[in-house]
Scaffold this motif. Structure first.
Motif, PDB file in Angstrom:
ATOM      1  N   PRO A 125       0.675  -1.000  -0.144  1.00 25.99           N
ATOM      2  CA  PRO A 125       0.048   0.015  -0.130  1.00 25.99           C
ATOM      3  C   PRO A 125       0.751   1.354  -0.063  1.00 25.99           C
ATOM      4  N   LEU A 126       2.157   1.096   0.442  1.00 22.77           N
ATOM      5  CA  LEU A 126       2.855   2.287   0.366  1.00 22.77           C
ATOM      6  C   LEU A 126       3.046   2.975  -1.194  1.00 22.77           C
ATOM      7  N   TRP A 127       3.002   1.972  -1.873  1.00 21.31           N
ATOM      8  CA  TRP A 127       3.218   2.301  -3.473  1.00 21.31           C
ATOM      9  C   TRP A 127       2.181   2.049  -4.502  1.00 21.31           C
ATOM     10  N   TYR A 128       1.300   1.112  -3.981  1.00 21.50           N
ATOM     11  CA  TYR A 128       0.034   1.048  -4.931  1.00 21.50           C
ATOM     12  C   TYR A 128      -0.636   2.153  -4.710  1.00 21.50           C
ATOM     13  N   LEU A 148       6.760  15.523  -4.398  1.00 23.93           N
ATOM     14  CA  LEU A 148       6.484  15.054  -2.858  1.00 23.93           C
ATOM     15  C   LEU A 148       5.044  15.336  -2.187  1.00 23.93           C
ATOM     16  N   THR A 149       4.913  16.534  -2.720  1.00 30.35           N
ATOM     17  CA  THR A 149       3.338  16.752  -2.288  1.00 30.35           C
ATOM     18  C   THR A 149       2.353  15.882  -2.571  1.00 30.35           C
ATOM     19  N   LEU A 150       2.511  15.631  -3.932  1.00 32.87           N
ATOM     20  CA  LEU A 150       1.339  14.527  -4.582  1.00 32.87           C
ATOM     21  C   LEU A 150       1.589  13.205  -3.733  1.00 32.87           C
ATOM     22  N   ARG A 151       3.028  12.922  -3.524  1.00 32.33           N
ATOM     23  CA  ARG A 151       3.309  11.612  -2.957  1.00 32.33           C
ATOM     24  C   ARG A 151       2.657  11.307  -1.528  1.00 32.33           C
ATOM     25  N   PHE A 152       2.717  12.648  -0.802  1.00 30.69           N
ATOM     26  CA  PHE A 152       2.148  12.406   0.648  1.00 30.69           C
ATOM     27  C   PHE A 152       0.859  12.734   0.704  1.00 30.69           C
ATOM     28  N   GLU A 188      -1.798  10.176   2.321  1.00 33.54           N
ATOM     29  CA  GLU A 188      -2.879  10.605   3.442  1.00 33.54           C
ATOM     30  C   GLU A 188      -4.202  10.327   2.865  1.00 33.54           C
ATOM     31  N   ARG A 189      -4.548  10.552   1.769  1.00 39.90           N
ATOM     32  CA  ARG A 189      -5.894  10.369   0.952  1.00 39.90           C
ATOM     33  C   ARG A 189      -6.347   8.943   1.438  1.00 39.90           C
ATOM     34  N   ARG A 190      -5.363   8.082   0.857  1.00 39.23           N
ATOM     35  CA  ARG A 190      -5.866   6.786   1.026  1.00 39.23           C
ATOM     36  C   ARG A 190      -5.703   6.222   2.380  1.00 39.23           C
ATOM     37  N   GLY A 191      -5.236   6.937   3.487  1.00 39.58           N
ATOM     38  CA  GLY A 191      -5.201   6.354   4.632  1.00 39.58           C
ATOM     39  C   GLY A 191      -4.176   5.479   5.250  1.00 39.58           C
ATOM     40  N   VAL A 192      -3.091   5.606   4.516  1.00 44.36           N
ATOM     41  CA  VAL A 192      -2.101   4.597   4.610  1.00 44.36           C
ATOM     42  C   VAL A 192      -0.803   5.120   5.335  1.00 44.36           C
ATOM     43  N   LEU A 193      -0.981   6.568   5.741  1.00 44.68           N
ATOM     44  CA  LEU A 193       0.198   7.214   6.159  1.00 44.68           C
ATOM     45  C   LEU A 193       0.691   6.362   7.444  1.00 44.68           C
ATOM     46  N   GLN A 228       1.321   3.447   7.814  1.00 48.05           N
ATOM     47  CA  GLN A 228       2.147   2.307   7.235  1.00 48.05           C
ATOM     48  C   GLN A 228       3.460   2.514   7.215  1.00 48.05           C
ATOM     49  N   ALA A 229       3.727   3.763   7.074  1.00 51.19           N
ATOM     50  CA  ALA A 229       5.018   4.581   6.969  1.00 51.19           C
ATOM     51  C   ALA A 229       6.093   4.624   8.122  1.00 51.19           C
ATOM     52  N   VAL A 230       5.379   4.129   9.308  1.00 49.21           N
ATOM     53  CA  VAL A 230       6.222   4.129  10.509  1.00 49.21           C
ATOM     54  C   VAL A 230       5.872   2.818  11.260  1.00 49.21           C
ATOM     55  N   GLU A 231       5.413   1.864  10.538  1.00 49.64           N
ATOM     56  CA  GLU A 231       5.451   0.469  11.185  1.00 49.64           C
ATOM     57  C   GLU A 231       6.746  -0.263  10.941  1.00 49.64           C
ATOM     58  N   PRO A 232       7.133  -0.891  11.805  1.00 45.52           N
ATOM     59  CA  PRO A 232       8.490  -1.554  11.555  1.00 45.52           C
ATOM     60  C   PRO A 232       8.542  -2.759  10.699  1.00 45.52           C
ATOM     61  N   ALA A 233       8.824  -2.584   9.571  1.00 47.29           N
ATOM     62  CA  ALA A 233       8.715  -3.600   8.466  1.00 47.29           C
ATOM     63  C   ALA A 233       9.927  -3.054   7.363  1.00 47.29           C
ATOM     64  N   PRO A 234      10.413  -4.023   6.518  1.00 48.91           N
ATOM     65  CA  PRO A 234      11.530  -3.859   5.836  1.00 48.91           C
ATOM     66  C   PRO A 234      10.839  -2.663   4.859  1.00 48.91           C
ATOM     67  N   GLU A 235       9.872  -2.642   4.442  1.00 42.83           N
ATOM     68  CA  GLU A 235       9.221  -1.765   3.413  1.00 42.83           C
ATOM     69  C   GLU A 235       9.620  -0.297   3.804  1.00 42.83           C
ATOM     70  N   THR A 236       9.071  -0.168   5.197  1.00 52.67           N
ATOM     71  CA  THR A 236       9.163   1.303   5.866  1.00 52.67           C
ATOM     72  C   THR A 236      10.501   1.783   5.575  1.00 52.67           C
ATOM     73  N   TRP A 237      11.698   1.088   5.710  1.00 49.71           N
ATOM     74  CA  TRP A 237      13.203   1.598   5.641  1.00 49.71           C
ATOM     75  C   TRP A 237      13.399   1.979   4.035  1.00 49.71           C
ATOM     76  N   LEU A 238      12.746   1.174   2.962  1.00 38.75           N
ATOM     77  CA  LEU A 238      12.911   1.442   1.685  1.00 38.75           C
ATOM     78  C   LEU A 238      12.003   2.627   1.343  1.00 38.75           C
ATOM     79  N   PHE A 239      10.963   2.697   2.021  1.00 41.07           N
ATOM     80  CA  PHE A 239      10.278   4.071   1.731  1.00 41.07           C
ATOM     81  C   PHE A 239      11.057   5.276   2.127  1.00 41.07           C
TER      82      PHE A 239
END
Lengths: 258, 386
Positions: free
Chosen positions: B193-196, B251-255, B259-264, B266-277
């Motif tokens: 979800p951080l990318w889709y 970056l404005t569009l990205r964030f 925020e719009r999809r309510g997955v912000l 997930q950007a702080v969850e402890p997961a490998p994806e978070t680091w890559l993000f």
């Protein structure tokens, strides 16, 4: 006439006769080693999967609006009116977008062949057209897999759930998943426990890409007019200058190198 | 001869990379995709699509960005760097096609989408855009050859066709850059979800413009070193300013999208994806902040390193979409085989070499013939500014 297959996990005894019949039909070698692989591969276009006490089947779900057919750039995959999603290997260039797009992860690839093909179940299209059931339906000794018209099979599935509500998870897998599929599944447990993708959108997936593709003509049309207009406006000053027979004064930074 | 050693060094590296690439090509031809990649039924697209194609096309975006700026918007002062940018785009597209030949299971059928149509397919759109835009780029580069050979008449004829050609190039690029993002719209349940996002086409388009500008700064720096001519610092500083704005928009569009999809969250969850993000965001945000400072834009070296960061941030985003963001849901772990990496390196090396050759034998760093009069522009020497 849209044909379909109903698989009832509560009637499946895990004998793998469907696998054997399928391998025979495709001319693939079938032995104990292949039987033990409980996943789809170029050797196996249907697979019986053991999940504890419960048996499940993997095969192409033959979506009503298949993602694979929508994404194929050369239309090698097609949804036929009679139900099957079929593959024309003569068209395929091997981009494997169908494999990426399939929500059920069904298409597989002949990775080691010099001229590889995508492989997947074709719902025995040739047998259906001849009025016969699929090879797996015919081979099933317990009636766990049956072929029929999709609407009738849905009625049949509802009857079975109503007749034995305690034996079934109350839902038909494939009724709405990814917009609905021609392969329908019944089981005593929820689909996730059968290893099936449980949270698929109910909307057909091709709608997602179509939304982006449908604006292409407008990008071309409006974009060309917009760019042409910008060109016309930004170059007007030079035209005026040329008409008045004078050179436009240039700033030093705007000059080109000689 | 202070530079004799590094030159032989880079030449040996180049030959080594090329030799490994040839061996890897042999394995690809004789053993198929199975022997030459770590791809599988669970993970059908890897480095060749994720880097060579997705990033390759993006890195070629400087061509249409600068062509639009100079020829459509009439911002004439950037004219000296249009030609190198268009040449980069042309070579980039040729190399993307080479990469596709490696990745397709049946490369001899690469022409099939041109005759076997499926307009519902994003890949069909991609195939047509690659074909048409490469053709457009060919006609944009061809005048260099005519100029070099001194054929004036066809040159004048081609000059008249330039504007429709540039318009077509900008439209095709817009479609192509965004459609590479659209490819992944079909996998809502597979991509993290951080990318889709339904905004993928838009994000791919805006990030392509940013990396097109960054690549232009990057290659101007390298050409000025390699060919000993002066760096167009005022121009590059201008590009840096524009780059900062485009990155801010991105970056404005990205964030806003997260925020719009309510997955912000997930950007702080402890997961490998978070680091890559955060790696991806950091490599985009840091150069943006730096480029907003005049002191960064004044120094060629800082400008260059900002461009490098933008390029890496861009590559991180496209690899996150195509490879790492897809891994969790696939149930497979994919890391490219040495042959995949080796072919990729060889393609990049060929790109560098082809640019060098073209820059040496074609009038890439010279203004178009028709506009050759006028006084020389004052330039800031690289050495003086360093």
């Amino acid at each position: 006439m849209s044909l379909a297959v109903l698989f009832d996990s509560t009637r499946c005894v895990g004998c793998r006769e469907c696998e054997r019949a399928c391998a025979q039909k495709w001319g693939l070698p079938y032995d104990e080693r292949v039987a033990a692989e409980e996943k789809l591969s170029e050797r196996k276009l249907t697979a019986v999967v053991t999940r504890g006490e419960v048996y499940s089947r993997r095969m192409c779900m033959h979506c009503l609006d298949p993602a694979c057919a929508s994404v194929c750039p050369v239309a090698a995959l097609q949804k036929t009116p009679s139900g099957p999603v079929v593959y024309d290997e003569g068209r395929c260039m091997g981009c494997r977008y169908c494999m990426l797009a399939c929500p059920f992860r069904v298409p597989v690839y002949e990775w080691s062949r010099p001229s590889p093909r995508v492989k997947k179940c074709n719902l025995c299209q040739e047998r259906l057209l001849a009025g016969k059931p699929t090879a797996c339906s015919e081979a099933c000794p317990t009636g766990a897999t049956v072929t029929g018209r999709r609407e009738e099979l849905i009625q049949e599935a509802r009857r079975r759930i109503a007749a034995a509500p305690n034996d079934y998870w109350h839902g038909i897998y494939g009724l709405r998943e990814a917009g609905g599929t021609a392969v329908l599944m019944l089981a005593s447990v929820p689909p996730a426990q059968l290893g099936l993708p449980a949270d698929l959108p109910q909307e057909p997936l091709p709608a997602l890409t179509w939304r982006a593709l449908s604006v292409v003509p407008d990008v071309v049309g409006i974009g060309s007019i917009l760019l042409g207009s910008i060109y016309w406006i930004t170059h007007r000053r030079e035209e005026v200058a040329a008409a008045e027979g004078r050179r436009e004064p240039r700033r030093a930074t705007e000059d080109k190198r000689s | 001869m202070k530079f004799a050693w590094p030159r032989t060094f880079w030449r040996s590296v180049f030959l080594l990379v090329l030799a490994a690439g040839v061996y890897a090509t042999w394995i690809r031809i004789t053993g198929g995709l199975g022997a030459s990649t770590h791809l599988s039924d669970e993970f059908p697209w890897g480095l060749w699509i994720g880097f060579d194609v997705l990033c390759g096309v993006g890195l070629a975006a400087g061509g249409f960005t600068l062509a639009a700026g100079v020829h459509i918007f009439n911002i004439r002062r950037y004219e000296p760097i249009v030609r190198p940018a268009i040449l980069t785009a042309f070579l980039g597209y040729l190399l993307v096609i080479v990469a596709l030949l490696y990745d397709l299971g049946r490369p001899e059928r690469i022409w099939h989408p041109l005759v076997m149509w499926n307009p519902r397919s994003v890949m069909f759109e991609v195939a047509w855009c690659v074909t048409l835009y490469t053709t457009v780029l060919f006609f944009e580069v061809f005048p260099l050859v005519l100029e070099r050979l001194g054929h004036r008449r066809p040159l004048a004829w081609m000059h008249r066709a330039m504007i429709p050609l540039v318009v077509a190039g900008v439209i095709l690029s817009t479609l192509h850059q965004s459609s590479l993002g659209s490819l992944y719209l079909i996998v809502p349940e597979k991509l993290h979800p951080l990318w889709y996002t339904p905004w993928l086409p838009l994000l791919f388009f805006v990030s392509a413009i940013s990396v097109g500008l960054a690549m232009t700064i990057f290659e101007s720096w390298h050409s000025s070193k390699a060919f000993g001519h002066q760096l167009e610092l005022p121009l590059l500083a201008g590009l840096g300013r524009l780059l900062a704005v485009v990155l801010l928009i991105y970056l404005t569009l990205r964030f806003r999208d997260l925020e719009r999809r309510g997955v912000l969250g997930q950007a702080v969850e402890p997961a490998p994806e978070t680091w890559l993000f955060w790696l991806e965001i950091g490599l985009t945000a840091l150069p943006m902040f730096l480029l907003f400072r005049a002191s960064t834009r004044r120094r060629p070296r800082s400008l260059y390193w900002c461009a490098v960061m933008v390029i890496f941030g861009f590559v991180a985003h496209r690899l996150n979409v195509s490879v790492t963001g897809m891994e969790a849901a696939s149930g497979a772990t994919y890391f490219p085989k040495w042959t995949e990496i080796s072919v990729t390196l060889a393609i990049v090396a060929l790109g560098f070499a082809a640019f060098r050759l073209a820059a040496k034998y074609l009038p890439v760093f010279e203004p178009a013939r028709e506009a050759a009069e006028g006084p020389a522009r004052p330039e800031v020497a690289l050495a003086a500014a360093d």
